[in-house]
Design an enzyme around this catalytic site. Sequence first.
Site, mmCIF file in Angstrom:
data_model
loop_
_atom_site.group_PDB
_atom_site.id
_atom_site.type_symbol
_atom_site.label_atom_id
_atom_site.label_comp_id
_atom_site.label_asym_id
_atom_site.label_seq_id
_atom_site.Cartn_x
_atom_site.Cartn_y
_atom_site.Cartn_z
ATOM 1 C CE LYS A 84 -1.354 1.947 3.957
ATOM 2 N NZ LYS A 84 -1.345 3.326 4.141
ATOM 3 C CG ASN A 85 2.832 2.487 3.381
ATOM 4 O OD1 ASN A 85 1.501 2.828 3.291
ATOM 5 N ND2 ASN A 85 3.429 2.149 4.734
ATOM 6 C CB CYS A 125 -2.590 6.586 11.479
ATOM 7 S SG CYS A 125 -3.367 5.208 10.733
ATOM 8 N NE ARG A 129 -6.218 4.642 6.502
ATOM 9 C CZ ARG A 129 -5.069 4.893 7.358
ATOM 10 N NH1 ARG A 129 -5.073 4.846 8.489
ATOM 11 N NH2 ARG A 129 -3.895 5.175 6.544
#
Length: 429
Positions: free
Chosen positions: A28-29, A126, A407
């Site tokens: 994802k990152n 977050c 997420r």
Amino acid sequence: QNKLIMKRFTIKGPNNAVRGEVSISGAKNSCLPLMAASVLFKNKVTLQNVPFVKDVYTMRDLLVSLGAKVEFSIEKKMMTITNKKKHSLVVSYDKVSTMRAGVLLMGSLLARYPMKKIKVALGGGCALGVRDTNWHLAGFKSLGANNRLDQGYVNISSEKGLKGGKYKFPKVTVTGSSNLIMASVFNKGTHYIKNISIEPEVLDLINFLNNSGADIKFIGKRSIKINGVKQLISGKHTIIGDRIEAFSYLCVGAITKKKVKIKNINPNFLKSETTVLKRIGYGIDIKYNSIDISPGNKLRPIKIKTGPFPNFATDNMPMIMAVLTIVQGKSQIDETIFSNRFMAAPELNRMGANITVKKNKAIIIGQKKLNAADCISSDLRTTFSIILGAIAAKGVSTISRVYHGLRGYYNLESKLRKIGVRITSKDKW
């Protein structure tokens, strides 16, 4: 996808039947900066090994709101992004409020439209303490772009276009590095950037840009020079495996003292983490693109300090903290990146763990067993940390607000179930 957000998980522990293999999704990152980078391209960008987690859908909506065309093929784990027409230059707050990666659009929009006025809302994500966009902005300034804050929006533009210069990050920042690299791709001349992040996800972005026609070269361990190019036409890239997801599932094997194999991951991304697991006493077997964990004879407490890659990743810290709750003796974790990284500690303590947090240090006294409890998740990695506690605890635990976990973890529930975790989600809304 977005309508059915599972409200909570119910987990029955201890899970003694855990074993098997987990196929790791794309990172994802890495995916989010690559999606942001698509703005730099005149034609089509194709991404493969895409993790279709909630943040990726949010980023898609953001790109579409700017005028891009984004097509998903979930079966093929593929996405195509086409940016043929001019973009809207306002990145609105309602789009970035849930996901911090929206700030990455600053760099790519600035590079593509240097003389226009760009407005980007300061984002969410977050709640991990101070995450400073000032370094991003100072980096843009080194290219000749001015900025001012107005009603929660950063306004950026450079009247004369972007010119190469020099910039050194005061502290290693992943998002800051990615943002400034994107902003510098078309600069006039050569831009030198020092003290950049060398996380695998940043290198993935650099590889993608270089393979598509950019000119970015390392001139030291954390120093690069970027020779500006005229344009980028189209690009194709396969996203690297997610090292945080990989470590999370290794920890399922660790906390249950069972054998788990993770596939589709470059083990070099997890050198510090696998070293830590070995030092605790687990058996670790590393192959070309897989890692096996097996139960050790005697587990030993440990001292860990997080840090920028290649050190132990701050994103992996909540998971190792959960594992250490069942390792006899006194372990210590020093968190050097974020101020609020220990949000899982009070929840794990409700299961009978003994974790004391003082400032950026956690002292963990290992217990013989944990007991089920009702818990609430507060951020992405905390979700998995609490899940680990519940997997090891005796009885039935419920975990609320697990949408935080969705997420960043693709098919979380089914992947856990596949390796023998007794988990269900109720209350769909």
